[in-house]
Design a protein around this motif. Structure first.
Motif, PDB file in Angstrom:
ATOM      1  N   ALA A   1       2.773 -10.033   1.297  1.00 31.62           N
ATOM      2  CA  ALA A   1       2.645  -8.861   0.582  1.00 31.62           C
ATOM      3  C   ALA A   1       1.632  -9.123   0.060  1.00 31.62           C
ATOM      4  O   ALA A   1       0.859  -8.165  -1.384  1.00 31.62           O
ATOM      5  N   ALA A   2       0.575  -9.899  -0.201  1.00 30.96           N
ATOM      6  CA  ALA A   2      -0.279 -10.025  -0.696  1.00 30.96           C
ATOM      7  C   ALA A   2      -1.530  -8.789  -0.685  1.00 30.96           C
ATOM      8  O   ALA A   2      -2.554  -7.955  -1.507  1.00 30.96           O
ATOM      9  N   GLU A   3      -1.612  -8.937   0.675  1.00 33.66           N
ATOM     10  CA  GLU A   3      -2.216  -8.105   1.165  1.00 33.66           C
ATOM     11  C   GLU A   3      -2.238  -6.707   1.124  1.00 33.66           C
ATOM     12  O   GLU A   3      -2.928  -6.176   1.304  1.00 33.66           O
ATOM     13  N   ARG A   4      -1.282  -7.085   1.447  1.00 38.06           N
ATOM     14  CA  ARG A   4      -0.172  -5.343   1.759  1.00 38.06           C
ATOM     15  C   ARG A   4      -0.751  -4.632   0.250  1.00 38.06           C
ATOM     16  O   ARG A   4      -1.410  -3.812  -0.136  1.00 38.06           O
ATOM     17  N   ALA A   5      -0.228  -5.632  -1.033  1.00 40.48           N
ATOM     18  CA  ALA A   5      -1.336  -4.695  -2.549  1.00 40.48           C
ATOM     19  C   ALA A   5      -2.054  -4.365  -2.727  1.00 40.48           C
ATOM     20  O   ALA A   5      -2.634  -4.078  -3.175  1.00 40.48           O
ATOM     21  N   ALA A   6      -2.861  -5.121  -1.611  1.00 40.87           N
ATOM     22  CA  ALA A   6      -4.440  -5.477  -2.132  1.00 40.87           C
ATOM     23  C   ALA A   6      -4.794  -4.109  -1.287  1.00 40.87           C
ATOM     24  O   ALA A   6      -5.856  -3.373  -2.199  1.00 40.87           O
ATOM     25  N   ARG A   7      -4.606  -3.168  -0.376  1.00 43.34           N
ATOM     26  CA  ARG A   7      -4.573  -2.346   0.567  1.00 43.34           C
ATOM     27  C   ARG A   7      -3.938  -1.778  -0.029  1.00 43.34           C
ATOM     28  O   ARG A   7      -5.040  -0.218  -0.322  1.00 43.34           O
ATOM     29  N   ALA A   8      -3.292  -1.236  -1.150  1.00 46.87           N
ATOM     30  CA  ALA A   8      -2.740  -0.160  -1.932  1.00 46.87           C
ATOM     31  C   ALA A   8      -3.604  -0.373  -2.686  1.00 46.87           C
ATOM     32  O   ALA A   8      -4.082   1.460  -3.450  1.00 46.87           O
ATOM     33  N   GLU A   9      -4.411  -1.281  -3.542  1.00 53.18           N
ATOM     34  CA  GLU A   9      -5.303  -1.350  -4.699  1.00 53.18           C
ATOM     35  C   GLU A   9      -6.658  -0.471  -3.660  1.00 53.18           C
ATOM     36  O   GLU A   9      -6.990   0.752  -4.536  1.00 53.18           O
ATOM     37  N   ASN A  10      -7.101  -0.893  -2.952  1.00 56.87           N
ATOM     38  CA  ASN A  10      -8.017  -0.637  -2.507  1.00 56.87           C
ATOM     39  C   ASN A  10      -8.170   1.375  -1.965  1.00 56.87           C
ATOM     40  O   ASN A  10      -8.879   1.949  -2.755  1.00 56.87           O
ATOM     41  N   ASN A  11      -6.671   1.366  -0.991  1.00 54.24           N
ATOM     42  CA  ASN A  11      -6.318   3.161  -1.410  1.00 54.24           C
ATOM     43  C   ASN A  11      -6.904   3.688  -2.429  1.00 54.24           C
ATOM     44  O   ASN A  11      -7.381   4.877  -2.468  1.00 54.24           O
ATOM     45  N   ASN A  12      -6.574   3.273  -3.850  1.00 55.13           N
ATOM     46  CA  ASN A  12      -6.482   4.130  -4.627  1.00 55.13           C
ATOM     47  C   ASN A  12      -7.731   4.221  -5.526  1.00 55.13           C
ATOM     48  O   ASN A  12      -7.369   4.976  -6.158  1.00 55.13           O
ATOM     49  N   THR A  13      -8.372   3.103  -5.145  1.00 51.32           N
ATOM     50  CA  THR A  13      -9.980   3.074  -5.851  1.00 51.32           C
ATOM     51  C   THR A  13     -10.935   3.129  -5.055  1.00 51.32           C
ATOM     52  O   THR A  13     -11.540   4.072  -5.572  1.00 51.32           O
ATOM     53  N   GLU A  14     -10.899   2.770  -3.934  1.00 51.56           N
ATOM     54  CA  GLU A  14     -12.170   3.193  -3.316  1.00 51.56           C
ATOM     55  C   GLU A  14     -11.741   4.500  -2.514  1.00 51.56           C
ATOM     56  O   GLU A  14     -10.781   5.125  -1.668  1.00 51.56           O
ATOM     57  N   ASN A  15     -13.373   5.123  -2.124  1.00 45.30           N
ATOM     58  CA  ASN A  15     -13.508   6.115  -1.170  1.00 45.30           C
ATOM     59  C   ASN A  15     -13.330   6.191   0.347  1.00 45.30           C
ATOM     60  O   ASN A  15     -12.801   4.681   0.479  1.00 45.30           O
ATOM     61  N   GLU A  16     -12.890   7.039   0.938  1.00 51.55           N
ATOM     62  CA  GLU A  16     -12.113   6.950   2.596  1.00 51.55           C
ATOM     63  C   GLU A  16     -12.957   5.968   3.422  1.00 51.55           C
ATOM     64  O   GLU A  16     -12.828   5.330   3.768  1.00 51.55           O
TER      65      GLU A  16
END
Length: 356
Positions: A123-138
């Motif tokens: 769950a923590a990894e999924r949340a971090a991944r979602a956060e990264n997808n929202n804030t970082e370039n592809e």
């Protein structure tokens, strides 16, 4: 003889030795031989694949020494194997898009993978991944494999359940998911819709795209009675909220699919209403995972039920998408961006009169 040997050897390796890794290679050979010998798909072979699938799952679960990485790898390999089996059943069987039994096996495996942290992450990894997808370039880091996201696997699962005509299974899965949050229900939200809403809409669109109006309607009615109504949202409240653009809530998925079903029950003359409905719900559809796939389904529905011909590029995409299942001027409706309120109320009354 080769198929018999491959089947019996694979089953023995799994049931007697628990050798999931070795058997994965033999299973790949099995489906290759079935294709090369053009062996017809029948109920016996589908039952055999069900036995192999169960044995493979048991072998993985029973091996307590297996590393999480190996577990995830084997589940991915098994997914590819089942997809090849489905394609074989489509190519050499009598059921359009493949045998329903193979779709059920794929649906179950996809859902199982979506619940396995060795595949989708904690769950923590999924949340971090979602956060990264929202804030970082592809392109600023390693790219995640979109096919193995939790929502991607569950989308694939309900699609296969729909093709297997397992409406009761879809409903049970939807019941197991949490209710939408206030953020997911808010007008103009930028987050993904709740999984429960998104998977309902995905299921209905798949059923309509393959012209299974009966099961689509049964699923929507059961969802209303067994999920929405018990949670405190009556049909009247849902309808009122759908029409109210000032309550701060996004249009509900259940109302969208109910209206879509009522329109599809009519004739091609309701094409303008269909076009308006999809356009009106377009912002919400655009927030769903893989919106281009959703657009493909609505395009297919428009062509099948209302003879709305898509441009050639979309036609090719649509046909390719549907084939993969086996392995988007209002004319008196109020103009772009709006609809005549009287026409809208008539549609709502018709929906109510039809038990939706």
């Amino acid at each position: 003889n080769a198929t018999e040997i491959a089947y019996s050897s694979s089953l023995s390796l799994l049931t007697l030795s628990g050798r999931a890794s070795v058997s994965s290679q033999l299973l790949a050979v099995l489906v290759q031989v079935l294709n090369e010998t053009q062996t017809p798909c029948n109920d016996m072979w589908v039952s055999r694949f069900a036995a192999l699938d169960a044995a493979h799952r048991n072998a993985i679960d029973a091996d307590t020494t297996m590393s999480p990485e190996e577990r995830g790898r084997l589940k991915r390999l098994h997914l590819q194997f089942l997809k090849k089996c489905l394609k074989w059943s489509n190519d050499f069987g009598t059921v359009r898009y493949g045998h329903t039994g193979m779709h059920l096996l794929l649906g179950e495996h996809c859902w199982d993978m979506s619940c396995d942290e060795t595949v989708v992450g904690t769950a923590a990894e999924r949340a971090a991944r979602a956060e990264n997808n929202n804030t970082e370039n592809e392109d600023d880091g390693e790219e995640d494999d979109e096919d193995y996201l939790e929502i991607a696997l569950r989308n694939e699962a309900v699609s296969h359940y729909a093709l297997a005509e397992k409406i009761d299974v879809i409903l049970a899965k939807l019941k197991s998911l949490p209710a939408p949050t206030s953020e997911e229900l808010a007008m103009g939200h930028t987050c993904l819709p709740s999984q429960r809403d998104a998977l309902l809409t995905r299921s209905i669109l798949v059923l309509l795209a393959i012209e299974n109006l009966r099961d689509a309607k049964a699923l929507a009615l059961s969802y209303l009675r067994e999920i929405e109504n018990p949670s405190g949202r009556s049909d009247e409240e849902l309808k009122a909220s759908y029409l109210d653009k000032t309550d701060g809530k996004a249009p509900s998925h259940i109302m969208f699919v109910c209206m879509l079903l009522r329109i599809c029950e009519k004739d091609v003359k309701t094409a303008p209403l269909f076009t308006w409905l999809v356009r009106n719900f377009g912002a919400e559809l655009g927030t769903m995972h893989d919106p281009e796939v959703i657009k493909t389904y609505t395009t297919k529905i428009g062509r099948v039920y209302f003879d709305i011909q898509p441009p050639p590029s979309m036609m090719n995409m649509m046909e390719n998408m549907m084939s993969m299942m086996g392995g988007g001027g209002m004319g008196g409706m109020g103009g772009p961006g709006g609809m005549n309120p009287a026409a809208m109320m008539q549609a709502m009354q018709a929906m109510q009169g039809g038990g939706m």
